[in-house]
Scaffold this active site. Structure first.
Site, PDB file in Angstrom:
ATOM      1  N   LEU A   1      46.933  40.346  48.501  1.00  0.00           N
ATOM      2  CA  LEU A   1      47.821  41.353  47.270  1.00  0.00           C
ATOM      3  C   LEU A   1      49.316  41.336  47.761  1.00  0.00           C
ATOM      4  O   LEU A   1      49.852  42.016  46.927  1.00  0.00           O
ATOM      5  CB  LEU A   1      47.143  42.496  47.365  1.00  0.00           C
ATOM      6  CG  LEU A   1      45.548  42.529  47.163  1.00  0.00           C
ATOM      7  CD1 LEU A   1      44.925  44.028  47.170  1.00  0.00           C
ATOM      8  CD2 LEU A   1      45.517  41.937  45.655  1.00  0.00           C
ATOM      9  N   ARG A   2      49.634  40.791  48.444  1.00  0.00           N
ATOM     10  CA  ARG A   2      51.368  40.572  48.935  1.00  0.00           C
ATOM     11  C   ARG A   2      51.996  42.082  49.181  1.00  0.00           C
ATOM     12  O   ARG A   2      53.198  41.903  49.450  1.00  0.00           O
ATOM     13  CB  ARG A   2      51.930  39.826  47.788  1.00  0.00           C
ATOM     14  CG  ARG A   2      51.385  38.622  47.479  1.00  0.00           C
ATOM     15  CD  ARG A   2      51.406  37.509  48.799  1.00  0.00           C
ATOM     16  NE  ARG A   2      50.979  36.098  48.262  1.00  0.00           N
ATOM     17  CZ  ARG A   2      50.567  35.417  48.972  1.00  0.00           C
ATOM     18  NH1 ARG A   2      50.048  35.628  50.273  1.00  0.00           N
ATOM     19  NH2 ARG A   2      50.377  34.118  48.348  1.00  0.00           N
TER      20      ARG A   2
ATOM     21  N   ASP B   1      40.417  33.315  46.784  1.00  0.00           N
ATOM     22  CA  ASP B   1      41.690  32.829  47.533  1.00  0.00           C
ATOM     23  C   ASP B   1      42.854  33.137  46.641  1.00  0.00           C
ATOM     24  O   ASP B   1      43.731  32.321  46.790  1.00  0.00           O
ATOM     25  CB  ASP B   1      41.785  31.316  48.312  1.00  0.00           C
ATOM     26  CG  ASP B   1      42.850  31.332  49.087  1.00  0.00           C
ATOM     27  OD1 ASP B   1      43.498  32.110  49.538  1.00  0.00           O
ATOM     28  OD2 ASP B   1      42.894  30.153  49.646  1.00  0.00           O
TER      29      ASP B   1
ATOM     30  N   HIS C   1      38.171  37.253  49.436  1.00  0.00           N
ATOM     31  CA  HIS C   1      39.526  36.595  49.693  1.00  0.00           C
ATOM     32  C   HIS C   1      40.384  36.679  48.813  1.00  0.00           C
ATOM     33  O   HIS C   1      40.671  35.879  47.863  1.00  0.00           O
ATOM     34  CB  HIS C   1      39.112  35.251  50.159  1.00  0.00           C
ATOM     35  CG  HIS C   1      40.099  34.468  50.966  1.00  0.00           C
ATOM     36  ND1 HIS C   1      39.663  33.577  51.927  1.00  0.00           N
ATOM     37  CD2 HIS C   1      41.571  34.495  50.994  1.00  0.00           C
ATOM     38  CE1 HIS C   1      40.665  32.940  52.457  1.00  0.00           C
ATOM     39  NE2 HIS C   1      41.896  33.568  51.816  1.00  0.00           N
TER      40      HIS C   1
ATOM     41  N   HIS D   1      52.584  33.525  44.082  1.00  0.00           N
ATOM     42  CA  HIS D   1      53.851  32.897  44.495  1.00  0.00           C
ATOM     43  C   HIS D   1      54.819  33.295  43.340  1.00  0.00           C
ATOM     44  O   HIS D   1      54.374  32.896  42.169  1.00  0.00           O
ATOM     45  CB  HIS D   1      53.781  31.503  45.125  1.00  0.00           C
ATOM     46  CG  HIS D   1      53.293  31.434  46.262  1.00  0.00           C
ATOM     47  ND1 HIS D   1      53.570  31.906  47.539  1.00  0.00           N
ATOM     48  CD2 HIS D   1      51.897  30.879  46.528  1.00  0.00           C
ATOM     49  CE1 HIS D   1      52.694  31.598  48.468  1.00  0.00           C
ATOM     50  NE2 HIS D   1      51.720  31.002  47.950  1.00  0.00           N
TER      51      HIS D   1
HETATM   52 ZN   LIG Z   1      43.385  30.362  53.972  1.00  0.00          ZN
END
Ligand SMILES: [Zn+2]
Length: 426
Positions: free
Chosen positions: A64-65, A306, A61, A310
């Site tokens: 990698l944007r 996860d 999870h 940002h």
């Molecule tokens: Zn999520």
């Protein structure tokens, strides 16, 4: 043919139950054998004395944007962060721009990864078009293009009928459905876990029940359809208990927990630091212990970060305005050792399984073991070296980590992918 021997490490391979000091022999990018005093003539040797040698860690999870949000992360930088965190494989969520909801985007990711990523990248496709929760995405053609699962991560599928159809299709394609379990009506407007701390801070709460009701619904749908269903980033004690019950009933349910959900609580939000803002939110001490108990009992199948980069400009806003999500790849081993191993809650075999056989089984990946013949993905880590995480030295393009400046005991030392060393600690 290139030969490499990783010598004298403590080799832990949960798939075969192996735990002893041995050499790992690699030839032509694959595991050749694991044994004592392997012949090193003509081979490159990596001295692993004092280190744990494990199958390459797998993170199922990550974000990698790329495509679309390359200012926050790219496949290349995310893969470097993965390698620096001891991961040889990552599975990337589809909430890019455009969303990975068709084979063209999947193929783009696969191609970019092949060119630029130092670790294996397995894409996860969207469940619905644009992850809007309405119409099913082009799931079959994405499967042919290389996806290993479907998920609308970042968003849940609110419509139960759509989720049922997705599960039926996923079952016929033999891929799991991964749900970001959140009832959007219950969580609406929330910024952190609903509890005493949210009341004290005057922030709007996200109740644990917003996760629980979706986990309950999806477990019932998994039973109805016979699909493999996986709960992403489980964070509530009740949800862990429901997955345990479902497994007992023979439902094909699995779940993962993130390192932050076993190490931090909602009380850490008190400084209004946006590096403690993520979804699901940091929960109560009771939920944290519930998650750790779930790891100890075996209900939780995998640790997944996860990893959610940002850009600084986005995270440096008021708590209520900034986006959800934190980095996770480079600190996962350190955080998890602290929360699970140094506290004597689990042994090393189980620790390694949570990053190898566990995630490999969830997604049916042909990885996570040191069996002869498999691609030679190997993770080396240590248990006692003290080190301090400095997010400004991160391989990630973003810097949003709550762990910067934190001291850890033990962490990644080197990462090998198909027999190639892709990262080593300075
Ligand atoms: Zn999520």
């Amino acid at each position: 043919m290139s030969k490499l021997i990783i010598k004298n490490g403590r080799v832990i391979d949960p798939a075969s139950g192996l735990d002893r000091v041995a050499d790992v022999g690699i030839e032509g990018g694959r595991i050749a054998q694991v044994g004592q005093n392997l012949n090193a003539i003509g081979a490159e040797v990596f001295d692993a004395s004092g280190l744990i040698v494990a199958p390459g860690f797998i993170d199922i999870h990550v974000h990698l944007r790329e495509p679309g949000i390359e200012y926050a992360e790219t496949i290349e930088t995310g893969a470097r962060a993965a390698a620096a965190g001891g991961f040889a494989s990552v599975c990337c969520m589809p909430n890019t721009i455009p969303v990975n909801d068709n084979a063209t985007v999947t193929s783009y990711i696969v191609d970019r990864a092949r060119q630029n990523a130092v670790v294996n990248v397995f894409p996860i496709g969207a469940i619905t078009k644009g992850s809007q929760g309405e119409e099913l995405a082009a799931i079959s053609s994405m499967k042919n293009a290389g996806i290993v699962a479907i998920s609308d991560d970042g968003r849940p599928v609110m419509n139960a009928r759509v989720m049922r159809r997705a599960m039926e299709l996923a079952r016929s394609l033999d891929i799991p459905v991964i749900d970001h379990c959140e009832d959007l009506h219950l969580s609406a407007g929330g910024d952190m876990h609903e509890g005493l701390t949210s009341v004290r801070l005057g922030l709007r709460g996200i109740p644990a029940a917003s996760e629980d009701v979706m986990v309950a619904r999806d477990l019932l749908l998994a039973q109805l359809t016979g699909a493999r269903f996986h709960v992403a980033h489980i964070s509530s004690r009740h949800s862990v208990a429901m997955v345990a019950h479902a497994k007992m009933m023979g439902i094909q349910a699995t779940c993962e927990v993130s390192p932050h959900h076993i190490s931090l609580t909602d009380e850490q939000v008190a400084a209004y630091d946006s590096n403690y803002k993520m979804k699901p939110p940091l929960r109560s001490q009771c939920d944290v212990s519930g998650a750790i108990d779930g790891i100890v009992s075996g209900v939780i199948d995998a640790i997944a970060t996860d990893h959610a980069p940002h850009a600084g400009s986005e995270k440096m806003q008021e708590f209520e305005r900034c986006p959800f999500g934190i980095l996770g790849l480079e600190t996962a081993i350190g955080v998890s050792l602290d929360a699970l191993y140094h506290t004597s809650r689990i042994g090393l075999d189980r620790f390694v399984a949570l990053f190898t056989t566990g995630p490999a089984r969830v997604l049916h990946l042909d990885r996570g073991t040191l069996a002869p013949g498999v691609p030679a993905d190997v993770t080396l880590f240590d248990l006692d070296r003290e080190w301090t995480y400095d997010v400004n030295k991160s391989c990630s393009k973003s810097k949003n980590s709550p762990y910067s400046g934190r001291k850890f005991r033990g962490g990644p030392v080197a990462t090998f992918v198909s027999g190639q060393k892709v990262w080593q600690r300075d």
